[in-house]
Design a protein around this motif. Structure first.
Motif, PDB file in Angstrom:
ATOM      1  N   VAL A  29     -37.248 -13.346  -4.473  1.00 56.00           N
ATOM      2  CA  VAL A  29     -38.335 -12.605  -3.830  1.00 56.00           C
ATOM      3  C   VAL A  29     -38.091 -11.109  -3.992  1.00 56.00           C
ATOM      4  O   VAL A  29     -37.002 -10.611  -3.701  1.00 56.00           O
ATOM      5  N   ARG A  30     -39.118 -10.421  -4.469  1.00 49.79           N
ATOM      6  CA  ARG A  30     -39.092  -8.960  -4.561  1.00 49.79           C
ATOM      7  C   ARG A  30     -40.248  -8.436  -3.712  1.00 49.79           C
ATOM      8  O   ARG A  30     -41.402  -8.509  -4.108  1.00 49.79           O
ATOM      9  N   ALA A  31     -39.907  -7.936  -2.539  1.00 46.48           N
ATOM     10  CA  ALA A  31     -40.927  -7.446  -1.610  1.00 46.48           C
ATOM     11  C   ALA A  31     -41.138  -5.947  -1.802  1.00 46.48           C
ATOM     12  O   ALA A  31     -40.198  -5.208  -2.114  1.00 46.48           O
ATOM     13  N   HIS A  32     -42.393  -5.533  -1.609  1.00 47.69           N
ATOM     14  CA  HIS A  32     -42.773  -4.135  -1.780  1.00 47.69           C
ATOM     15  C   HIS A  32     -43.704  -3.705  -0.650  1.00 47.69           C
ATOM     16  O   HIS A  32     -44.394  -4.539  -0.049  1.00 47.69           O
ATOM     17  N   VAL A  33     -43.721  -2.399  -0.428  1.00 52.72           N
ATOM     18  CA  VAL A  33     -44.682  -1.819   0.513  1.00 52.72           C
ATOM     19  C   VAL A  33     -45.495  -0.765  -0.223  1.00 52.72           C
ATOM     20  O   VAL A  33     -44.989  -0.053  -1.098  1.00 52.72           O
ATOM     21  N   LEU A  34     -46.769  -0.705   0.122  1.00 56.60           N
ATOM     22  CA  LEU A  34     -47.652   0.319  -0.407  1.00 56.60           C
ATOM     23  C   LEU A  34     -47.673   1.462   0.592  1.00 56.60           C
ATOM     24  O   LEU A  34     -47.924   1.242   1.784  1.00 56.60           O
ATOM     25  N   MET A  35     -47.388   2.667   0.097  1.00 58.36           N
ATOM     26  CA  MET A  35     -47.317   3.846   0.950  1.00 58.36           C
ATOM     27  C   MET A  35     -48.490   4.758   0.660  1.00 58.36           C
ATOM     28  O   MET A  35     -48.858   4.962  -0.503  1.00 58.36           O
ATOM     29  N   ALA A  36     -49.068   5.312   1.706  1.00 60.95           N
ATOM     30  CA  ALA A  36     -50.121   6.315   1.591  1.00 60.95           C
ATOM     31  C   ALA A  36     -49.814   7.400   2.623  1.00 60.95           C
ATOM     32  O   ALA A  36     -49.693   7.105   3.815  1.00 60.95           O
ATOM     33  N   ASP A  37     -49.668   8.608   2.165  1.00 65.92           N
ATOM     34  CA  ASP A  37     -49.356   9.723   3.065  1.00 65.92           C
ATOM     35  C   ASP A  37     -48.138   9.415   3.934  1.00 65.92           C
ATOM     36  O   ASP A  37     -48.164   9.616   5.158  1.00 65.92           O
ATOM     37  N   GLU A  38     -47.091   8.880   3.304  1.00 68.56           N
ATOM     38  CA  GLU A  38     -45.823   8.563   3.970  1.00 68.56           C
ATOM     39  C   GLU A  38     -45.951   7.499   5.058  1.00 68.56           C
ATOM     40  O   GLU A  38     -45.113   7.404   5.954  1.00 68.56           O
ATOM     41  N   ARG A  39     -46.996   6.703   4.982  1.00 70.43           N
ATOM     42  CA  ARG A  39     -47.222   5.626   5.952  1.00 70.43           C
ATOM     43  C   ARG A  39     -47.344   4.305   5.200  1.00 70.43           C
ATOM     44  O   ARG A  39     -47.985   4.234   4.158  1.00 70.43           O
ATOM     45  N   VAL A  40     -46.723   3.266   5.748  1.00 71.27           N
ATOM     46  CA  VAL A  40     -46.823   1.933   5.152  1.00 71.27           C
ATOM     47  C   VAL A  40     -48.211   1.382   5.441  1.00 71.27           C
ATOM     48  O   VAL A  40     -48.611   1.258   6.600  1.00 71.27           O
ATOM     49  N   VAL A  41     -48.952   1.053   4.372  1.00 72.19           N
ATOM     50  CA  VAL A  41     -50.313   0.538   4.543  1.00 72.19           C
ATOM     51  C   VAL A  41     -50.505  -0.844   3.911  1.00 72.19           C
ATOM     52  O   VAL A  41     -51.558  -1.452   4.079  1.00 72.19           O
ATOM     53  N   GLY A  42     -49.502  -1.337   3.186  1.00 68.91           N
ATOM     54  CA  GLY A  42     -49.631  -2.641   2.559  1.00 68.91           C
ATOM     55  C   GLY A  42     -48.271  -3.252   2.298  1.00 68.91           C
ATOM     56  O   GLY A  42     -47.255  -2.540   2.213  1.00 68.91           O
ATOM     57  N   TYR A  43     -48.271  -4.571   2.182  1.00 69.07           N
ATOM     58  CA  TYR A  43     -47.042  -5.334   1.920  1.00 69.07           C
ATOM     59  C   TYR A  43     -47.391  -6.476   0.978  1.00 69.07           C
ATOM     60  O   TYR A  43     -48.453  -7.105   1.107  1.00 69.07           O
ATOM     61  N   GLY A  44     -46.510  -6.749   0.039  1.00 67.36           N
ATOM     62  CA  GLY A  44     -46.695  -7.891  -0.850  1.00 67.36           C
ATOM     63  C   GLY A  44     -45.394  -8.246  -1.542  1.00 67.36           C
ATOM     64  O   GLY A  44     -44.471  -7.427  -1.618  1.00 67.36           O
ATOM     65  N   GLU A  45     -45.342  -9.467  -2.033  1.00 64.73           N
ATOM     66  CA  GLU A  45     -44.129  -9.962  -2.676  1.00 64.73           C
ATOM     67  C   GLU A  45     -44.418 -10.486  -4.071  1.00 64.73           C
ATOM     68  O   GLU A  45     -45.508 -10.992  -4.350  1.00 64.73           O
ATOM     69  N   LEU A  46     -43.390 -10.413  -4.908  1.00 60.82           N
ATOM     70  CA  LEU A  46     -43.359 -11.098  -6.186  1.00 60.82           C
ATOM     71  C   LEU A  46     -42.348 -12.221  -6.039  1.00 60.82           C
ATOM     72  O   LEU A  46     -41.206 -11.972  -5.631  1.00 60.82           O
ATOM     73  N   VAL A  56     -44.542 -15.708 -12.395  1.00 58.08           N
ATOM     74  CA  VAL A  56     -44.364 -15.011 -11.123  1.00 58.08           C
ATOM     75  C   VAL A  56     -45.591 -15.293 -10.258  1.00 58.08           C
ATOM     76  O   VAL A  56     -46.696 -15.470 -10.768  1.00 58.08           O
ATOM     77  N   GLU A  57     -45.351 -15.364  -8.969  1.00 60.37           N
ATOM     78  CA  GLU A  57     -46.445 -15.545  -8.018  1.00 60.37           C
ATOM     79  C   GLU A  57     -46.512 -14.318  -7.127  1.00 60.37           C
ATOM     80  O   GLU A  57     -45.487 -13.869  -6.597  1.00 60.37           O
ATOM     81  N   LEU A  58     -47.709 -13.761  -6.978  1.00 57.96           N
ATOM     82  CA  LEU A  58     -47.929 -12.710  -6.001  1.00 57.96           C
ATOM     83  C   LEU A  58     -48.159 -13.398  -4.667  1.00 57.96           C
ATOM     84  O   LEU A  58     -48.929 -14.366  -4.598  1.00 57.96           O
ATOM     85  N   ALA A  59     -47.487 -12.932  -3.625  1.00 58.28           N
ATOM     86  CA  ALA A  59     -47.520 -13.669  -2.365  1.00 58.28           C
ATOM     87  C   ALA A  59     -47.474 -12.745  -1.153  1.00 58.28           C
ATOM     88  O   ALA A  59     -47.075 -11.586  -1.250  1.00 58.28           O
ATOM     89  N   ARG A  60     -47.892 -13.305  -0.030  1.00 58.62           N
ATOM     90  CA  ARG A  60     -47.821 -12.658   1.287  1.00 58.62           C
ATOM     91  C   ARG A  60     -48.355 -11.228   1.249  1.00 58.62           C
ATOM     92  O   ARG A  60     -47.740 -10.296   1.756  1.00 58.62           O
ATOM     93  N   ILE A  61     -49.527 -11.087   0.704  1.00 59.91           N
ATOM     94  CA  ILE A  61     -50.157  -9.775   0.581  1.00 59.91           C
ATOM     95  C   ILE A  61     -50.969  -9.492   1.839  1.00 59.91           C
ATOM     96  O   ILE A  61     -51.766 -10.327   2.272  1.00 59.91           O
ATOM     97  N   ILE A  62     -50.725  -8.322   2.407  1.00 55.23           N
ATOM     98  CA  ILE A  62     -51.451  -7.930   3.617  1.00 55.23           C
ATOM     99  C   ILE A  62     -51.579  -6.406   3.654  1.00 55.23           C
ATOM    100  O   ILE A  62     -50.712  -5.691   3.162  1.00 55.23           O
TER     101      ILE A  62
END
Length: 162
Positions: free
Chosen positions: A49-66, A75-81
């Motif tokens: 699992v490779r988890a990532h966060v999407l940042m906008a203006d130094e704030r976490v606005v998204g999360y998703g995993e490979l 690869v499966e994209l997973a747990r996207i929110i």
């Protein structure tokens, strides 16, 4: 916008994003609500699992995993929110596009997703990002071991990038 590796400090923020028990089930299959942060940190123990966060203006606005599967070369994209206060602004597509770019850059040409069948918003987002349903027989085979009949999607190689 930047896609960064997930850090344990992000878990509390991401765990608070499902706004209902139903949303938690559709997002990650968890029936516990509110979702404890430890659930998210526990996901990181899987070496594939490779988890990532999407940042906008130094704030976490998204999360998703490979979810990497070297044996199957996919690869499966997973747990996207996306954060509740950031939804409806196209960030889901940005997050999917960035995760997809990471998967393709890692050499995976087969990229899949599974989506709860009642999550129409996610399905529209992923289709707009170039994903299409897999063949019915393949979906049936994959769903045989699942708790529900997911909608399985695959990225189309010739899909336009959004």
């Amino acid at each position: 916008m930047d896609l960064l590796p997930f850090a344990a400090a992000h878990a509390v923020t991401v765990a608070a994003w499902p706004t209902s028990a139903g949303e938690a089930v559709m997002w990650c299959g968890q029936k516990e609500f509110p979702l404890p942060a430890r659930v998210i940190t526990d996901w990181q123990r899987d070496e594939d699992v490779r988890a990532h966060v999407l940042m906008a203006d130094e704030r976490v606005v998204g999360y998703g995993e490979l979810w990497l599967d070297a044996e199957e070369d996919e690869v499966e994209l997973a747990r996207i929110i996306v954060a509740p206060d950031s939804r409806g602004n196209g960030l889901g597509r940005v997050l999917v596009r960035e995760l997809l770019a990471r998967a393709l850059a890692a050499g995976y040409s087969d990229v899949f997703m599974r989506v709860h069948p009642h999550n129409g918003t996610a399905l529209r987002c992923y289709r707009a990002a170039g994903f299409a349903p897999v063949d019915t027989s393949l979906a049936d085979r994959w769903n045989a071991a699942q708790p529900i009949d997911y909608v399985w999607l695959q990225h189309a190689v010739d899909a336009p990038r959004t």
